[in-house]
Design a protein around this motif. Structure first.
Motif, PDB file in Angstrom:
ATOM      1  N   LEU A  79       0.861  -1.183   0.000  1.00 56.07           N
ATOM      2  CA  LEU A  79       0.000   0.000   0.000  1.00 56.07           C
ATOM      3  C   LEU A  79       0.898   1.234   0.000  1.00 56.07           C
ATOM      4  N   LEU A  80       1.184   1.838   1.154  1.00 61.20           N
ATOM      5  CA  LEU A  80       2.138   2.954   1.162  1.00 61.20           C
ATOM      6  C   LEU A  80       3.571   2.456   1.045  1.00 61.20           C
ATOM      7  N   ALA A  81       3.806   1.212   1.371  1.00 62.90           N
ATOM      8  CA  ALA A  81       5.076   0.563   1.053  1.00 62.90           C
ATOM      9  C   ALA A  81       4.869  -0.252  -0.219  1.00 62.90           C
ATOM     10  N   THR A  82       5.773  -0.094  -1.175  1.00 64.42           N
ATOM     11  CA  THR A  82       5.644  -0.820  -2.437  1.00 64.42           C
ATOM     12  C   THR A  82       6.210  -2.224  -2.340  1.00 64.42           C
ATOM     13  N   GLU A  83       7.177  -2.424  -1.456  1.00 61.27           N
ATOM     14  CA  GLU A  83       7.735  -3.748  -1.207  1.00 61.27           C
ATOM     15  C   GLU A  83       8.498  -3.718   0.104  1.00 61.27           C
ATOM     16  N   TRP A  84       8.868  -4.901   0.588  1.00 61.83           N
ATOM     17  CA  TRP A  84       9.598  -4.982   1.849  1.00 61.83           C
ATOM     18  C   TRP A  84      10.492  -6.215   1.838  1.00 61.83           C
ATOM     19  N   GLU A  85      11.471  -6.194   2.698  1.00 61.57           N
ATOM     20  CA  GLU A  85      12.403  -7.303   2.835  1.00 61.57           C
ATOM     21  C   GLU A  85      12.542  -7.627   4.315  1.00 61.57           C
ATOM     22  N   THR A  86      12.454  -8.918   4.636  1.00 67.73           N
ATOM     23  CA  THR A  86      12.561  -9.371   6.018  1.00 67.73           C
ATOM     24  C   THR A  86      13.945  -9.929   6.282  1.00 67.73           C
ATOM     25  N   GLY A  87      14.565  -9.526   7.387  1.00 66.77           N
ATOM     26  CA  GLY A  87      15.859 -10.070   7.764  1.00 66.77           C
ATOM     27  C   GLY A  87      15.782 -11.561   8.042  1.00 66.77           C
ATOM     28  N   GLU A  88      16.885 -12.265   7.848  1.00 72.69           N
ATOM     29  CA  GLU A  88      16.894 -13.715   8.020  1.00 72.69           C
ATOM     30  C   GLU A  88      16.505 -14.136   9.436  1.00 72.69           C
ATOM     31  N   ASP A  89      16.813 -13.284  10.407  1.00 73.88           N
ATOM     32  CA  ASP A  89      16.486 -13.627  11.802  1.00 73.88           C
ATOM     33  C   ASP A  89      15.074 -13.227  12.186  1.00 73.88           C
ATOM     34  N   GLY A  90      14.323 -12.631  11.265  1.00 72.90           N
ATOM     35  CA  GLY A  90      12.962 -12.214  11.542  1.00 72.90           C
ATOM     36  C   GLY A  90      12.856 -11.013  12.456  1.00 72.90           C
ATOM     37  N   LEU A  91      13.950 -10.261  12.615  1.00 71.96           N
ATOM     38  CA  LEU A  91      13.964  -9.132  13.548  1.00 71.96           C
ATOM     39  C   LEU A  91      13.992  -7.777  12.855  1.00 71.96           C
ATOM     40  N   SER A  92      14.132  -7.743  11.546  1.00 72.62           N
ATOM     41  CA  SER A  92      14.159  -6.457  10.849  1.00 72.62           C
ATOM     42  C   SER A  92      13.321  -6.533   9.580  1.00 72.62           C
ATOM     43  N   TYR A  93      12.656  -5.409   9.274  1.00 74.16           N
ATOM     44  CA  TYR A  93      11.820  -5.293   8.083  1.00 74.16           C
ATOM     45  C   TYR A  93      12.154  -3.967   7.407  1.00 74.16           C
ATOM     46  N   THR A  94      12.623  -4.025   6.177  1.00 70.19           N
ATOM     47  CA  THR A  94      12.970  -2.818   5.437  1.00 70.19           C
ATOM     48  C   THR A  94      11.906  -2.557   4.379  1.00 70.19           C
ATOM     49  N   PHE A  95      11.315  -1.361   4.422  1.00 69.00           N
ATOM     50  CA  PHE A  95      10.208  -0.995   3.550  1.00 69.00           C
ATOM     51  C   PHE A  95      10.655   0.038   2.524  1.00 69.00           C
ATOM     52  N   ASP A  96      10.349  -0.227   1.259  1.00 70.99           N
ATOM     53  CA  ASP A  96      10.488   0.782   0.208  1.00 70.99           C
ATOM     54  C   ASP A  96       9.158   1.506   0.095  1.00 70.99           C
ATOM     55  N   LEU A  97       9.201   2.832   0.183  1.00 72.83           N
ATOM     56  CA  LEU A  97       7.969   3.617   0.286  1.00 72.83           C
ATOM     57  C   LEU A  97       7.553   4.190  -1.060  1.00 72.83           C
ATOM     58  N   ARG A  98       6.257   4.391  -1.192  1.00 74.67           N
ATOM     59  CA  ARG A  98       5.702   4.956  -2.411  1.00 74.67           C
ATOM     60  C   ARG A  98       6.120   6.422  -2.559  1.00 74.67           C
ATOM     61  N   GLU A  99       6.448   6.819  -3.779  1.00 76.98           N
ATOM     62  CA  GLU A  99       6.882   8.194  -4.031  1.00 76.98           C
ATOM     63  C   GLU A  99       5.687   9.134  -4.186  1.00 76.98           C
ATOM     64  N   ASP A 100       5.955  10.408  -3.952  1.00 78.60           N
ATOM     65  CA  ASP A 100       5.009  11.496  -4.256  1.00 78.60           C
ATOM     66  C   ASP A 100       3.666  11.323  -3.554  1.00 78.60           C
ATOM     67  N   VAL A 101       3.732  10.925  -2.293  1.00 74.18           N
ATOM     68  CA  VAL A 101       2.524  10.814  -1.472  1.00 74.18           C
ATOM     69  C   VAL A 101       2.549  11.917  -0.429  1.00 74.18           C
ATOM     70  N   THR A 102       1.420  12.599  -0.263  1.00 75.12           N
ATOM     71  CA  THR A 102       1.316  13.632   0.775  1.00 75.12           C
ATOM     72  C   THR A 102       0.129  13.334   1.678  1.00 75.12           C
ATOM     73  N   PHE A 103       0.261  13.754   2.925  1.00 72.71           N
ATOM     74  CA  PHE A 103      -0.880  13.750   3.834  1.00 72.71           C
ATOM     75  C   PHE A 103      -1.827  14.880   3.429  1.00 72.71           C
ATOM     76  N   HIS A 104      -3.036  14.845   3.946  1.00 74.62           N
ATOM     77  CA  HIS A 104      -4.046  15.825   3.554  1.00 74.62           C
ATOM     78  C   HIS A 104      -3.660  17.253   3.915  1.00 74.62           C
ATOM     79  N   ASP A 105      -2.759  17.434   4.875  1.00 72.92           N
ATOM     80  CA  ASP A 105      -2.331  18.787   5.242  1.00 72.92           C
ATOM     81  C   ASP A 105      -1.099  19.234   4.469  1.00 72.92           C
ATOM     82  N   GLY A 106      -0.684  18.466   3.477  1.00 69.62           N
ATOM     83  CA  GLY A 106       0.474  18.815   2.664  1.00 69.62           C
ATOM     84  C   GLY A 106       1.793  18.266   3.168  1.00 69.62           C
ATOM     85  N   THR A 107       1.825  17.687   4.357  1.00 71.28           N
ATOM     86  CA  THR A 107       3.044  17.082   4.890  1.00 71.28           C
ATOM     87  C   THR A 107       3.451  15.904   4.013  1.00 71.28           C
ATOM     88  N   ALA A 108       4.747  15.797   3.733  1.00 70.60           N
ATOM     89  CA  ALA A 108       5.229  14.707   2.895  1.00 70.60           C
ATOM     90  C   ALA A 108       5.183  13.384   3.642  1.00 70.60           C
TER      91      ALA A 108
END
Length: 539
Positions: A79-108
């Motif tokens: 959804l807001l993350a386009t993909e993710w990678e899980t560490g082999e030990d199951g303790l870390s998750y790295t998310f690639d985020l969708r570009e050019d998305v703003t909150f309704h108040d204009g915050t990036a």
């Protein structure tokens, strides 16, 4: 447990991804208003402090999380993350985020915003660390930075690796982490709006200026006005990163009674509603209205509180199970297509197995077992709710009446006890030991076995009134494994343990239905109610 043959999909919703073509919705709006009726008013518009379906219904239009669900399923999807990678030990998750998305108040929306949200949740003040305010975070992340549960917290940290990459680190593996992030409670919220309008340490942050007037997300709608006691009006967010909403606005109204919701649809006062009463389905279809069935992702059960005798006796619990004619219960009080349950999870959830102890309808055996246990003629309190219709329990009073007659037929004396659903019934069943047999159930929040079995049997509780370290420890072990593949055989064995122990009787997986006017198109059903209205049109 799909219902492909029974479910009707509204015209124009062959595709419903938020950034894909769907109906008329790819290039802007055709205008108009979509009016939808739920069964109650939202409790709050800050989804982190919500745990009720009506608050989440509105939140899904305003907010989005890193993870969503595949259309028409409970499975996790980008959804807001386009993909993710899980560490082999199951303790870390790295998310690639969708570009050019703003909150309704204009915050990036960026990695810093992601970390701001995760750190907000973890650092909740102790005054907010209550089930009423932070139920889902406490249940899934098991604790906060401070407070009584700090030592058991599994969240460690969030780092913004670059503008569009964020890494979440956990202290212990949590195989359901990605699926859990599809919950509206873990939606991304504007850090700027939260800083200006929310006070997490307030006496009731559910009623803050942020929670009632300024909820700020990235979704296809933004709040126009919440007229408490009347309706919530949502306006189209024209800078939405995906397909802008087709309608100009969506209005959510609360109509408690299912029959009244059906009458409002007939009168043209609303365009659609949830939780159609089973008796209204055929008449509405005959009158030209559309019925959409959700794939059932739920379970209705007859609970047994072992703090009350003779329910502490396994033989009595087995006798009650043998006394129940479940097809008759389904026929009398549930929609067509409802399937009987043999365990406490639907068959679409990992860990489901046919290899569990079942208890066939056998009233003569039930009578004999009660006699052997010295419980023939025993009086048992039977609690059931009134003034409510839930996806897993569309007509609780009718369900109660059928079960009561079946239990009385094997010689038990039933003491009926009815309570209003909110707040009396749930408070009595889940907060005290002053109940006996009871009707309750659950609709899964996301596709993970712990969201069913862990919710029911993860620890000693007032609802069930038993202490079974074997089941508790097995669930704790399964939850901590890093992958679903490692979890699956453990959950299968836990299902066997539970059905041997028989703390209650799983009854059915009812089919929840929605109804719409003939001019509504584009509504995509979701078994977990992840239904976003940007592709809905009227007229």
């Amino acid at each position: 447990m799909g219902l492909a043959t029974a479910a009707l999909i509204l015209t124009g919703c062959a595709e419903s991804e938020r950034d894909g073509d769907a109906g008329d919705g790819g290039d802007g709006a055709s205008g108009g208003t979509f009016v939808f009726a739920g069964s109650a008013e939202p409790v709050t518009l800050d989804p982190f402090f919500a745990s009720d379906g009506e608050s989440f219904r509105v939140a899904r239009q305003i907010f989005e999380g890193l993870v969503g669900t595949e259309p028409g399923t409970a499975d996790p999807a980008p959804l807001l993350a386009t993909e993710w990678e899980t560490g082999e030990d199951g303790l870390s998750y790295t998310f690639d985020l969708r570009e050019d998305v703003t909150f309704h108040d204009g915050t990036a929306f960026d990695a810093e915003a992601v970390c701001s949200n995760f750190d907000r949740w973890y650092n909740m003040p102790e005054s907010a660390q209550t089930d009423d305010l932070t139920y889902y975070y406490a249940a899934l992340f098991r604790g906060f930075a401070t407070g009584d549960r700090a030592d058991s917290a599994i969240y460690d940290s969030c780092t913004a690796d670059d503008e569009l990459t964020a890494t979440i680190n956990l202290k212990e593996p949590f195989a359901g982490f990605i699926s859990a992030l599809s919950l509206p409670a873990f939606s991304m919220q504007s850090p700027s709006a939260l800083e200006e309008f929310q006070d997490d340490g307030a006496t009731n942050p559910k009623n803050s200026a942020y929670s009632t007037e300024h909820p700020t997300g990235t979704g296809p709608f933004m709040l126009d006005a919440w007229n408490r006691g009347q309706d919530v009006t949502l306006a189209r967010y024209d800078d939405y990163w995906g397909d802008p909403a087709i309608v100009d606005e969506a209005v959510v109204v609360a109509i408690e009674d299912p029959k009244a919701r059906a009458d409002a649809l007939r009168a043209g006062e609303i365009d659609g509603f949830d939780l159609v009463g089973p008796a209204d389905i055929a008449p509405l279809e005959e009158e030209g209205f559309q019925i959409v069935n959700r794939d059932p992702f739920n379970v209705l059960y007859l609970g047994m509180n072992q703090q009350q005798k003779p329910l502490d006796d396994p033989q009595v619990r087995q006798a009650i199970a043998h006394a129940l004619n479940i097809p008759e219960i389904i026929s009398a009080s549930m929609p067509e297509g409802t399937q009987p349950a043999i365990e406490f999870i639907p068959d679409s959830v990992m860990g489901y197995t046919d290899d569990v102890q079942t208890y066939e309808f056998d009233p003569e055996l039930a009578k004999q077992m009660l006699a052997d246990a010295g419980a023939d003629g025993a009086t048992i309190e039977f609690n059931y709710p009134t003034g409510v219709s839930r996806p897993y329990m569309p007509q609780p009073e009718d369900t109660f009446n059928v079960i009561r007659s079946q239990l009385e037929a094997v010689g038990l004396k039933i003491k009926p006890t009815a309570d209003q659903w909110s707040p009396d019934y749930l408070e009595k069943i889940q907060g005290t030991s002053k109940h006996g047999l009871h009707l309750l159930g659950w609709t899964g929040d996301y596709n993970d076995t712990d969201n069913f079995l862990g919710v029911f049997f993860g620890a000693k509780s007032s609802e069930w009134g038993f202490d079974n370290p074997e089941i508790f420890d097995a669930l704790r072990e399964a939850r901590g494994l890093p992958t679903p593949e490692e979890q699956e055989p453990l959950y299968e064995e836990i299902n066997r343990l539970v059905m041997d122990y028989l703390p209650g009787v799983p009854l059915a997986h009812p089919v929840p239905s929605l109804a719409f006017g003939p001019d509504v198109s584009g509504y995509q059903q979701s078994p977990v109610q992840d239904e976003v209205w940007n592709v809905v049109s009227v007229g």
